[in-house]
Motif scaffolding. Structure first.
Motif, PDB file in Angstrom:
ATOM      1  N   ALA A  45       0.586  -0.985   0.007  1.00 10.49           N
ATOM      2  CA  ALA A  45      -0.020  -0.023   0.371  1.00 10.49           C
ATOM      3  C   ALA A  45       0.572   0.859  -0.083  1.00 10.49           C
ATOM      4  N   GLU A  46       0.322   2.389  -0.487  1.00 12.00           N
ATOM      5  CA  GLU A  46       0.953   3.658  -0.149  1.00 12.00           C
ATOM      6  C   GLU A  46       2.125   4.088   0.928  1.00 12.00           C
ATOM      7  N   THR A  47       1.272   3.737   1.621  1.00 10.80           N
ATOM      8  CA  THR A  47       1.614   3.546   3.725  1.00 10.80           C
ATOM      9  C   THR A  47       2.905   2.518   3.946  1.00 10.80           C
ATOM     10  N   GLY A  48       2.785   2.325   3.146  1.00 13.64           N
ATOM     11  CA  GLY A  48       4.253   0.535   2.720  1.00 13.64           C
ATOM     12  C   GLY A  48       3.973  -0.343   2.720  1.00 13.64           C
ATOM     13  N   VAL A  49       2.061  -0.943   3.587  1.00 14.88           N
ATOM     14  CA  VAL A  49       1.665  -2.419   4.343  1.00 14.88           C
ATOM     15  C   VAL A  49       1.391  -2.888   3.246  1.00 14.88           C
ATOM     16  N   LEU A  50       2.808  -4.114   3.523  1.00 14.53           N
ATOM     17  CA  LEU A  50       2.084  -5.169   2.805  1.00 14.53           C
ATOM     18  C   LEU A  50       0.741  -6.250   2.983  1.00 14.53           C
ATOM     19  N   TYR A  51       0.251  -5.797   1.981  1.00 17.57           N
ATOM     20  CA  TYR A  51      -0.947  -6.546   2.522  1.00 17.57           C
ATOM     21  C   TYR A  51      -1.754  -8.069   1.015  1.00 17.57           C
ATOM     22  N   VAL A  52      -2.491  -9.018   1.434  1.00 14.76           N
ATOM     23  CA  VAL A  52      -3.407  -9.905   0.247  1.00 14.76           C
ATOM     24  C   VAL A  52      -4.361  -9.326  -0.198  1.00 14.76           C
ATOM     25  N   ARG A  53      -5.028  -9.002  -1.126  1.00 18.99           N
ATOM     26  CA  ARG A  53      -6.249  -8.847  -1.311  1.00 18.99           C
ATOM     27  C   ARG A  53      -7.448 -10.045  -2.386  1.00 18.99           C
ATOM     28  N   ASN A  54      -8.175 -10.232  -1.935  1.00 15.62           N
ATOM     29  CA  ASN A  54      -8.669 -11.801  -2.756  1.00 15.62           C
ATOM     30  C   ASN A  54      -9.635 -10.329  -3.680  1.00 15.62           C
ATOM     31  N   ASP A  55      -9.105 -10.578  -4.500  1.00 15.00           N
ATOM     32  CA  ASP A  55      -9.571  -9.631  -6.057  1.00 15.00           C
ATOM     33  C   ASP A  55     -11.414  -9.787  -6.157  1.00 15.00           C
ATOM     34  N   LEU A  56     -11.338 -10.877  -6.347  1.00 14.37           N
ATOM     35  CA  LEU A  56     -13.479 -10.788  -6.132  1.00 14.37           C
ATOM     36  C   LEU A  56     -14.003 -10.812  -5.299  1.00 14.37           C
ATOM     37  N   LEU A  57     -13.930 -10.944  -4.157  1.00 10.44           N
ATOM     38  CA  LEU A  57     -14.469 -10.140  -3.205  1.00 10.44           C
ATOM     39  C   LEU A  57     -14.379  -8.792  -2.696  1.00 10.44           C
ATOM     40  N   GLY A  58     -13.001  -8.826  -2.669  1.00 15.43           N
ATOM     41  CA  GLY A  58     -11.865  -6.681  -2.072  1.00 15.43           C
ATOM     42  C   GLY A  58     -12.159  -7.274  -1.140  1.00 15.43           C
ATOM     43  N   ASP A  59     -11.597  -8.530  -0.345  1.00 11.61           N
ATOM     44  CA  ASP A  59     -10.802  -8.529   0.865  1.00 11.61           C
ATOM     45  C   ASP A  59      -9.813  -8.437   1.195  1.00 11.61           C
ATOM     46  N   THR A  60      -9.481  -7.402   2.466  1.00 12.67           N
ATOM     47  CA  THR A  60      -8.053  -7.124   2.212  1.00 12.67           C
ATOM     48  C   THR A  60      -7.392  -7.927   3.665  1.00 12.67           C
ATOM     49  N   VAL A  61      -6.142  -8.169   4.089  1.00  7.15           N
ATOM     50  CA  VAL A  61      -5.430  -8.098   4.845  1.00  7.15           C
ATOM     51  C   VAL A  61      -3.993  -7.891   4.612  1.00  7.15           C
ATOM     52  N   THR A  62      -3.579  -6.948   5.634  1.00  4.91           N
ATOM     53  CA  THR A  62      -2.532  -6.837   5.943  1.00  4.91           C
ATOM     54  C   THR A  62      -1.924  -7.497   6.925  1.00  4.91           C
ATOM     55  N   LEU A  63      -0.364  -7.815   6.582  1.00  4.48           N
ATOM     56  CA  LEU A  63       0.529  -8.822   6.873  1.00  4.48           C
ATOM     57  C   LEU A  63       1.346  -7.473   7.826  1.00  4.48           C
ATOM     58  N   ASP A  64       1.670  -8.358   9.008  1.00  7.24           N
ATOM     59  CA  ASP A  64       3.016  -7.753   9.683  1.00  7.24           C
ATOM     60  C   ASP A  64       4.587  -7.744   9.961  1.00  7.24           C
ATOM     61  N   VAL A  65       4.434  -7.955   8.603  1.00  8.99           N
ATOM     62  CA  VAL A  65       5.957  -7.697   8.143  1.00  8.99           C
ATOM     63  C   VAL A  65       6.592  -6.177   7.755  1.00  8.99           C
ATOM     64  N   THR A  66       7.937  -6.167   7.981  1.00  9.64           N
ATOM     65  CA  THR A  66       8.701  -5.353   7.007  1.00  9.64           C
ATOM     66  C   THR A  66       9.593  -5.634   6.416  1.00  9.64           C
ATOM     67  N   ALA A  67       9.659  -3.995   5.768  1.00 11.95           N
ATOM     68  CA  ALA A  67      10.879  -4.577   4.192  1.00 11.95           C
ATOM     69  C   ALA A  67      11.963  -5.064   4.770  1.00 11.95           C
ATOM     70  N   GLU A  68      12.204  -5.334   6.394  1.00 11.94           N
ATOM     71  CA  GLU A  68      13.285  -6.711   6.862  1.00 11.94           C
ATOM     72  C   GLU A  68      13.237  -7.321   6.912  1.00 11.94           C
ATOM     73  N   THR A  69      11.774  -7.881   6.379  1.00 11.55           N
ATOM     74  CA  THR A  69      11.155  -9.938   6.973  1.00 11.55           C
ATOM     75  C   THR A  69      12.346 -10.189   5.705  1.00 11.55           C
TER      76      THR A  69
END
Length: 88
Positions: A47-71
């Motif tokens: 995302a623009e905020t720098g958060v990694l996310y996964v989205r179900n493209d059919l439903l539009g549901d999104t979950v952000t992941l608790d990781v960083t660029a250093e992970t």
């Protein structure tokens, strides 16, 4: 900055998902696209905020992941594989 692309992390998640999943790169490997065995599409992106996310493209549901660029890529791949079934 991670030593891998979002596409590479999405592709690495296939190791932890059940058989029948596939992965495809987005433009410039800045996104990763997963397809379930039933062809449900998912997007892995930042995302623009720098958060990694996964989205179900059919439903539009999104979950952000608790990781960083250093992970490391393996941890990110596992996080993707844990979230995707919850969105499916």
């Amino acid at each position: 900055m991670p030593a891998y692309t979002i596409w590479q992390a999405a592709e690495a998640s296939l190791t932890y998902l059940h058989e029948g999943w596939s992965a495809f790169p987005g433009p410039w490997a800045t996104t990763g696209h997963l397809r379930a065995w039933d062809f449900t599409p998912f997007t892995v992106a930042v995302a623009e905020t720098g958060v990694l996310y996964v989205r179900n493209d059919l439903l539009g549901d999104t979950v952000t992941l608790d990781v960083t660029a250093e992970t490391d890529i393996d941890t990110v791949a596992r996080a993707i594989a844990v979230v995707v079934p919850r969105l499916h």
